[in-house]
Design a protein around this motif. Sequence first.
Motif, PDB file in Angstrom:
ATOM      1  N   ASN A   1      -8.856   2.461   1.131  1.00 14.71           N
ATOM      2  CA  ASN A   1      -9.416   2.261   2.523  1.00 14.71           C
ATOM      3  C   ASN A   1      -9.154   3.424   3.050  1.00 14.71           C
ATOM      4  OD1 ASN A   1      -8.645   1.493   5.482  1.00 14.71           O
ATOM      5  ND2 ASN A   1     -10.021  -0.093   4.222  1.00 14.71           N
ATOM      6  N   PHE A   2      -9.951   3.628   3.691  1.00 11.14           N
ATOM      7  CA  PHE A   2      -9.974   5.096   4.437  1.00 11.14           C
ATOM      8  C   PHE A   2     -10.573   5.032   6.173  1.00 11.14           C
ATOM      9  CE2 PHE A   2      -9.092   7.608   0.609  1.00 11.14           C
ATOM     10  CZ  PHE A   2     -10.261   7.012  -0.037  1.00 11.14           C
ATOM     11  N   ALA A   3      -9.590   5.121   7.145  1.00 16.09           N
ATOM     12  CA  ALA A   3     -10.120   5.830   8.358  1.00 16.09           C
ATOM     13  C   ALA A   3     -11.772   6.690   8.160  1.00 16.09           C
ATOM     14  CB  ALA A   3      -9.148   6.699   9.203  1.00 16.09           C
TER      15      ALA A   3
ATOM     16  N   TYR B   1       1.798  13.083   5.477  1.00 13.51           N
ATOM     17  CA  TYR B   1       2.601  12.472   5.235  1.00 13.51           C
ATOM     18  C   TYR B   1       2.286  10.928   4.365  1.00 13.51           C
ATOM     19  CZ  TYR B   1       5.795  14.576   9.474  1.00 13.51           C
ATOM     20  OH  TYR B   1       6.702  14.716  10.206  1.00 13.51           O
TER      21      TYR B   1
ATOM     22  N   PRO C   1       8.534  10.650   9.952  1.00  7.54           N
ATOM     23  CA  PRO C   1       8.667   9.256  11.391  1.00  7.54           C
ATOM     24  C   PRO C   1      10.176   8.556  10.479  1.00  7.54           C
ATOM     25  CG  PRO C   1       6.735   9.448  10.584  1.00  7.54           C
ATOM     26  CD  PRO C   1       7.381  10.759  10.090  1.00  7.54           C
TER      27      PRO C   1
ATOM     28  N   TRP D   1      -5.352   4.648   2.544  1.00  4.10           N
ATOM     29  CA  TRP D   1      -3.917   3.615   1.815  1.00  4.10           C
ATOM     30  C   TRP D   1      -5.232   3.278   0.375  1.00  4.10           C
ATOM     31  CZ3 TRP D   1      -6.303  -0.444   0.075  1.00  4.10           C
ATOM     32  CH2 TRP D   1      -6.849  -1.147   0.847  1.00  4.10           C
TER      33      TRP D   1
ATOM     34  N   TRP E   1      -0.990  -4.093  12.614  1.00  6.71           N
ATOM     35  CA  TRP E   1      -2.070  -4.000  12.135  1.00  6.71           C
ATOM     36  C   TRP E   1      -3.864  -4.177  12.689  1.00  6.71           C
ATOM     37  CZ3 TRP E   1      -1.706  -1.369   7.030  1.00  6.71           C
ATOM     38  CH2 TRP E   1      -2.616  -1.806   6.161  1.00  6.71           C
TER      39      TRP E   1
ATOM     40  N   GLN F   1       2.806   0.750  16.855  1.00  5.41           N
ATOM     41  CA  GLN F   1       2.112  -0.133  15.264  1.00  5.41           C
ATOM     42  C   GLN F   1       1.448  -0.917  15.070  1.00  5.41           C
ATOM     43  OE1 GLN F   1       3.228   0.254  11.634  1.00  5.41           O
ATOM     44  NE2 GLN F   1       0.698  -0.735  11.140  1.00  5.41           N
TER      45      GLN F   1
ATOM     46  N   PHE G   1      -3.937   7.981  11.230  1.00  5.33           N
ATOM     47  CA  PHE G   1      -3.908   7.269   9.364  1.00  5.33           C
ATOM     48  C   PHE G   1      -4.614   7.549   9.328  1.00  5.33           C
ATOM     49  CE2 PHE G   1      -4.428   3.568   6.491  1.00  5.33           C
ATOM     50  CZ  PHE G   1      -5.732   3.761   6.315  1.00  5.33           C
TER      51      PHE G   1
ATOM     52  N   HIS H   1       0.727  -1.042   0.235  1.00  4.96           N
ATOM     53  CA  HIS H   1      -0.241   0.083  -0.147  1.00  4.96           C
ATOM     54  C   HIS H   1       0.700   1.348  -0.301  1.00  4.96           C
ATOM     55  CE1 HIS H   1      -2.709  -3.139   2.741  1.00  4.96           C
ATOM     56  NE2 HIS H   1      -3.309  -2.832   1.647  1.00  4.96           N
TER      57      HIS H   1
ATOM     58  N   TYR I   1       7.902   3.861  16.101  1.00 10.83           N
ATOM     59  CA  TYR I   1       8.482   4.005  15.603  1.00 10.83           C
ATOM     60  C   TYR I   1       9.004   5.582  16.296  1.00 10.83           C
ATOM     61  CZ  TYR I   1       5.241   2.293  11.109  1.00 10.83           C
ATOM     62  OH  TYR I   1       4.962   1.228  10.445  1.00 10.83           O
TER      63      TYR I   1
ATOM     64  N   HIS J   1       5.772  -2.482  15.549  1.00  9.60           N
ATOM     65  CA  HIS J   1       6.071  -2.033  15.185  1.00  9.60           C
ATOM     66  C   HIS J   1       6.435  -1.025  15.652  1.00  9.60           C
ATOM     67  CE1 HIS J   1       5.475  -5.010  11.733  1.00  9.60           C
ATOM     68  NE2 HIS J   1       3.931  -4.086  12.062  1.00  9.60           N
TER      69      HIS J   1
ATOM     70  N   GLY K   1       2.833  -5.042   7.031  1.00  8.24           N
ATOM     71  CA  GLY K   1       1.968  -3.976   7.489  1.00  8.24           C
ATOM     72  C   GLY K   1       2.753  -2.712   8.889  1.00  8.24           C
ATOM     73  N   TRP K   2       3.999  -2.764   8.486  1.00  9.92           N
ATOM     74  CA  TRP K   2       4.794  -1.632   8.489  1.00  9.92           C
ATOM     75  C   TRP K   2       4.669  -0.671   7.564  1.00  9.92           C
ATOM     76  CZ3 TRP K   2       7.556  -6.294   8.825  1.00  9.92           C
ATOM     77  CH2 TRP K   2       8.459  -6.262   7.279  1.00  9.92           C
ATOM     78  N   LEU K   3       5.232   0.658   7.632  1.00  9.47           N
ATOM     79  CA  LEU K   3       5.052   2.059   7.384  1.00  9.47           C
ATOM     80  C   LEU K   3       6.529   1.745   7.518  1.00  9.47           C
ATOM     81  CD1 LEU K   3       1.942   1.943   8.452  1.00  9.47           C
ATOM     82  CD2 LEU K   3       2.228   4.612   7.194  1.00  9.47           C
TER      83      LEU K   3
ATOM     84  N   TRP L   1       8.920   6.733   4.764  1.00  9.23           N
ATOM     85  CA  TRP L   1       7.807   7.645   5.161  1.00  9.23           C
ATOM     86  C   TRP L   1       8.559   9.122   4.054  1.00  9.23           C
ATOM     87  CZ3 TRP L   1       4.304   8.469   8.531  1.00  9.23           C
ATOM     88  CH2 TRP L   1       3.920   6.747   9.773  1.00  9.23           C
TER      89      TRP L   1
ATOM     90  N   PHE M   1      -1.982   3.532  14.567  1.00  8.76           N
ATOM     91  CA  PHE M   1      -1.162   3.441  15.746  1.00  8.76           C
ATOM     92  C   PHE M   1      -1.146   4.425  17.509  1.00  8.76           C
ATOM     93  CE2 PHE M   1       2.308   4.376  12.780  1.00  8.76           C
ATOM     94  CZ  PHE M   1       1.242   5.192  11.054  1.00  8.76           C
TER      95      PHE M   1
ATOM     96  N   VAL N   1      -0.689   9.320   6.323  1.00  8.45           N
ATOM     97  CA  VAL N   1      -0.264   9.757   7.381  1.00  8.45           C
ATOM     98  C   VAL N   1      -0.657  10.963   7.923  1.00  8.45           C
ATOM     99  CG1 VAL N   1       0.502   9.100   9.906  1.00  8.45           C
ATOM    100  CG2 VAL N   1      -0.217   7.274   8.692  1.00  8.45           C
TER     101      VAL N   1
ATOM    102  N   HIS O   1       0.461   4.447   2.160  1.00  6.20           N
ATOM    103  CA  HIS O   1      -0.230   5.689   2.943  1.00  6.20           C
ATOM    104  C   HIS O   1      -0.569   6.855   3.280  1.00  6.20           C
ATOM    105  CE1 HIS O   1      -0.868   1.378   5.285  1.00  6.20           C
ATOM    106  NE2 HIS O   1       0.140   0.961   4.174  1.00  6.20           N
TER     107      HIS O   1
ATOM    108  N   HIS P   1      -6.185  -1.406   8.310  1.00  8.93           N
ATOM    109  CA  HIS P   1      -5.389  -0.279   7.928  1.00  8.93           C
ATOM    110  C   HIS P   1      -4.929  -0.367   9.379  1.00  8.93           C
ATOM    111  CE1 HIS P   1      -7.386   2.346  11.001  1.00  8.93           C
ATOM    112  NE2 HIS P   1      -9.008   2.391  10.568  1.00  8.93           N
TER     113      HIS P   1
END
Lengths: 118, 108
Positions: free
Chosen positions: A59-61, A95, B43, A50, B90, B88, A47, A33, B35, B33, A103-105, A108, B99, A37, A35, B96
């Motif tokens: 997909n949205f918050a 960002y 981050p 993404w 998932w 963080q 968030f 994805h 940051y 995870h 799942g990690w980002l 950035w 955090f 943020v 994302h 999604h």
Amino acid sequence: QVLLVQSGTEVKKPGASVKVSCKASGNTFTGQHLHWVRLVPGQGLEFMGWINPYNGVTNFAQKFQGRVTLTRDTSITTFYMELSRLRSDDTAVYYCARGSDVGWLDPWGQGTLVTVSS
Amino acid sequence: SYVLTQPPSVSVAPGEAATIACGGTNIQTKTVHWYQQKPGQAPLLLIYHDTRRPSGIPERFSGSNSGSTATLTISRVESGDEADYYCQVWDSTSDHPVFGGGTNVTVL
């Protein structure tokens, strides 16, 4: 190594829209994805949504549904986040970040400051 | 949706160890995870998959996830470690990332 470079600072009036870009360079974009943020002053990371780079699925918050549009160009190198009906509490640093399949980002983008003020 | 809870702040003397807790329902079943975010910077991924360090992250940073809490430990704290730290996970229900609220680390 992918590098994400975002567009510059924006100043907008309440009710307007803003569109922030995020360009991937250095390598073909790979990742599950892309994302978006934001960091509101005095608050934590939030968030927004993404986009799947390959099929454009988003997909949205819940907080941002109906107000955020995420797109990408067909070369999958530049991504866009448009936030509409801006309010003063949308003032934040926005960002983009690549999402892994677990799942990690990372990495950035450098962030884009959006100030909403009349 | 899933909620992660972190202490707002932690203070530590130089050379000592700092521990930052991240709590959530059945968090031990999730992959956590971490940051680091310094003022004016983006981050930085510090720990992924509970315990793994990306290339370039010092061994002083370590993570664990057991029981009801995930933990980030910073050993031999330095003044340059002053930053906000976020956990963080998932959330598979909403599909999604979620955090924690962030922890500000101050080096005394």
